[in-house]
Structures are given as C-alpha cells and as structure tokens.
Design a protein around this motif. Structure first.
Motif, PDB file in Angstrom:
ATOM      1  N   GLU A 120       0.831  -1.205   0.000  1.00  0.00           N
ATOM      2  CA  GLU A 120       0.000   0.000   0.000  1.00  0.00           C
ATOM      3  C   GLU A 120       0.869   1.258   0.000  1.00  0.00           C
ATOM      4  O   GLU A 120       0.579   2.227  -0.718  1.00  0.00           O
ATOM      5  CB  GLU A 120      -0.927   0.008   1.228  1.00  0.00           C
ATOM      6  N   ALA A 121       1.930   1.226   0.800  1.00  0.00           N
ATOM      7  CA  ALA A 121       2.831   2.378   0.874  1.00  0.00           C
ATOM      8  C   ALA A 121       3.582   2.561  -0.445  1.00  0.00           C
ATOM      9  O   ALA A 121       3.829   3.696  -0.870  1.00  0.00           O
ATOM     10  CB  ALA A 121       3.813   2.198   2.030  1.00  0.00           C
ATOM     11  N   ARG A 122       3.918   1.487  -1.092  1.00  0.00           N
ATOM     12  CA  ARG A 122       4.594   1.566  -2.388  1.00  0.00           C
ATOM     13  C   ARG A 122       3.636   2.153  -3.428  1.00  0.00           C
ATOM     14  O   ARG A 122       4.016   3.010  -4.225  1.00  0.00           O
ATOM     15  CB  ARG A 122       5.087   0.180  -2.811  1.00  0.00           C
ATOM     16  N   ASP A 123       2.388   1.710  -3.403  1.00  0.00           N
ATOM     17  CA  ASP A 123       1.382   2.227  -4.348  1.00  0.00           C
ATOM     18  C   ASP A 123       1.154   3.728  -4.176  1.00  0.00           C
ATOM     19  O   ASP A 123       0.885   4.436  -5.151  1.00  0.00           O
ATOM     20  CB  ASP A 123       0.053   1.484  -4.199  1.00  0.00           C
ATOM     21  N   ALA A 134      14.555   0.015  -3.414  1.00  0.00           N
ATOM     22  CA  ALA A 134      14.756  -0.935  -4.513  1.00  0.00           C
ATOM     23  C   ALA A 134      14.676  -2.381  -4.027  1.00  0.00           C
ATOM     24  O   ALA A 134      14.633  -3.299  -4.832  1.00  0.00           O
ATOM     25  CB  ALA A 134      16.110  -0.675  -5.175  1.00  0.00           C
ATOM     26  N   VAL A 135      14.638  -2.574  -2.727  1.00  0.00           N
ATOM     27  CA  VAL A 135      14.588  -3.917  -2.138  1.00  0.00           C
ATOM     28  C   VAL A 135      13.153  -4.436  -2.203  1.00  0.00           C
ATOM     29  O   VAL A 135      12.197  -3.691  -1.965  1.00  0.00           O
ATOM     30  CB  VAL A 135      15.091  -3.875  -0.671  1.00  0.00           C
ATOM     31  N   ASP A 136      13.008  -5.720  -2.519  1.00  0.00           N
ATOM     32  CA  ASP A 136      11.692  -6.362  -2.622  1.00  0.00           C
ATOM     33  C   ASP A 136      10.947  -6.293  -1.285  1.00  0.00           C
ATOM     34  O   ASP A 136      11.556  -6.416  -0.219  1.00  0.00           O
ATOM     35  CB  ASP A 136      11.888  -7.821  -3.056  1.00  0.00           C
ATOM     36  N   ASP A 137       9.641  -6.128  -1.357  1.00  0.00           N
ATOM     37  CA  ASP A 137       8.826  -6.017  -0.141  1.00  0.00           C
ATOM     38  C   ASP A 137       8.930  -7.249   0.749  1.00  0.00           C
ATOM     39  O   ASP A 137       8.862  -7.133   1.972  1.00  0.00           O
ATOM     40  CB  ASP A 137       7.359  -5.754  -0.497  1.00  0.00           C
ATOM     41  N   SER A 138       9.088  -8.433   0.165  1.00  0.00           N
ATOM     42  CA  SER A 138       9.228  -9.640   0.988  1.00  0.00           C
ATOM     43  C   SER A 138      10.499  -9.582   1.826  1.00  0.00           C
ATOM     44  O   SER A 138      10.500  -9.987   2.997  1.00  0.00           O
ATOM     45  CB  SER A 138       9.245 -10.890   0.113  1.00  0.00           C
ATOM     46  N   VAL A 139      11.581  -9.073   1.234  1.00  0.00           N
ATOM     47  CA  VAL A 139      12.833  -8.927   1.984  1.00  0.00           C
ATOM     48  C   VAL A 139      12.671  -7.872   3.069  1.00  0.00           C
ATOM     49  O   VAL A 139      13.086  -8.070   4.220  1.00  0.00           O
ATOM     50  CB  VAL A 139      14.000  -8.582   1.031  1.00  0.00           C
ATOM     51  N   LEU A 140      12.062  -6.748   2.719  1.00  0.00           N
ATOM     52  CA  LEU A 140      11.836  -5.687   3.708  1.00  0.00           C
ATOM     53  C   LEU A 140      10.971  -6.184   4.866  1.00  0.00           C
ATOM     54  O   LEU A 140      11.245  -5.878   6.033  1.00  0.00           O
ATOM     55  CB  LEU A 140      11.166  -4.479   3.049  1.00  0.00           C
ATOM     56  N   ALA A 141       9.938  -6.947   4.544  1.00  0.00           N
ATOM     57  CA  ALA A 141       9.051  -7.480   5.590  1.00  0.00           C
ATOM     58  C   ALA A 141       9.836  -8.388   6.530  1.00  0.00           C
ATOM     59  O   ALA A 141       9.683  -8.309   7.755  1.00  0.00           O
ATOM     60  CB  ALA A 141       7.880  -8.229   4.965  1.00  0.00           C
TER      61      ALA A 141
END
Length: 193
Positions: A140-143, A150-157
């Motif tokens: 949602e924040a990316r949208d 640049a890091v994938d959301d799964s990695v950030l999570a």
C-alpha cells in the motif's frame, strides 16, 4: 446452589498469573503450584484447564499473540500504508511494561518450539500472518509512493519482522525498563524505505 464458573475467565486469570510469575521469576519459577497460588486457586484447580505447564505456556503464547493482534486492529483501523505499518510495529515493539512482559512469555515459548514441532508450527503460523500483514502495508505504501526502496517487499518485511522480534529478545533480557531508542530505530528503518 453450586457456583457457576466462567471457564474462559478462569483460563485468562491463570494466564495472567503465569505472566506475573514469569516476569518476576522466569519460566523455571512458574511451577503449576506457584501459578495456582498466584491466581488464588488450589493447586489441583489448574488440571481441568491446563493439564501440563506446556499446555499453559502454549495457551499463554496464543493469548499474547491474540492480544497483540487486537491492539494492532484497534490502532490500524482506518489506516493503510506507512501509517498502518508504523502503528503495527509500535504494538509489537516492547515499549512499555505490558509488552515487555509479553516478550517474557513469548521467549520461553520459542525455546520450547525449538524441539517441539507443534509449538514450532504455532509460531510459524503466527509469524506468517504478521509477514503477510507487513507485506500488505508495504505494498500500500509503495502504491502511494511512500516506499521507494529498490529492495523487494518480501525482503523488507523479513528484515522488519526480525527487528521487531530482536527488540523483544533484547527487552526480555534487559533490566525491564522500556528502551526509548526503539522508536527512533523504527523511524530510522521506515525512513530508509
């Protein structure tokens, strides 16, 4: 006429007594006898609710997770994206005595889960739920343009969840007082996004 007992209320009283003992004396001090005394019950009164200390610890973990999730639901209602993610994290971080005591319940559960596949599965299901929630808020924040990393959301999570769990460990092993630096660390992480 016999007294009517609210079994759910009795279970919660026993869990609250368990929390208090673990917070004061650690898991080893939380014997069934001590828990019964702390709750104001006879020792045998625990058996119908929790036949073993392990079943009590499992219930206590579930209760902590459910309480945390209820707080999260309350503070994220009507929010999305970064504000929801920030609110989520603040409810997991051990920022007050209650959440430090919750960490003191969770850590002994993790210790048991290392060698108990059933407890490991309960933990994994709980963390999968939290990861899915974190990923949703990140998306949602990316949208909305608030997250541009640049890091994938799964990695950030995964990074964020590890930070939250690490904070729980540090708090449980600390002196019992909240670390005000945790909120700064959270804001620093969110700023990197």
């Amino acid at each position: 006429m016999p007294k009517i007992v609210d079994h759910d209320e009795r279970r919660l009283e026993l869990v609250d007594a368990t929390w208090r003992i673990i917070a004061r004396q650690g898991l080893e001090g939380a014997t069934m006898r001590e828990i019964a005394m702390e709750a104001g019950f006879a020792n045998g009164a625990l058996k119908p609710y929790f036949p073993t200390k392990d079943t009590l610890l499992e219930f206590a973990f579930g209760h902590v997770f459910n309480r945390t999730n209820q707080r999260i639901a309350d503070v994220t209602r009507g929010k999305s994206g970064l504000p929801a993610l920030r609110a989520f994290c603040r409810e997991v971080l051990p920022l007050d005595e209650e959440r430090i005591n919750e960490a003191r319940i969770v850590i002994p559960f993790w210790q048991k889960a290392v060698n108990d596949p059933q407890k490991a599965d309960i933990h994994q299901q709980s963390m999968s739920e939290w990861l899915a929630t974190i990923r949703r808020y990140l998306a949602e924040a990316r949208d909305s343009g608030d997250v541009r990393a640049a890091v994938d959301d799964s990695v950030l999570a995964g990074q964020l969840l590890n930070m939250l769990l690490g904070a729980q460990i540090a708090a449980a092993l600390g002196n019992g007082t909240p670390n005000p630096g945790l909120e700064e660390q959270l804001e620093g992480f969110l700023a990197l996004l």
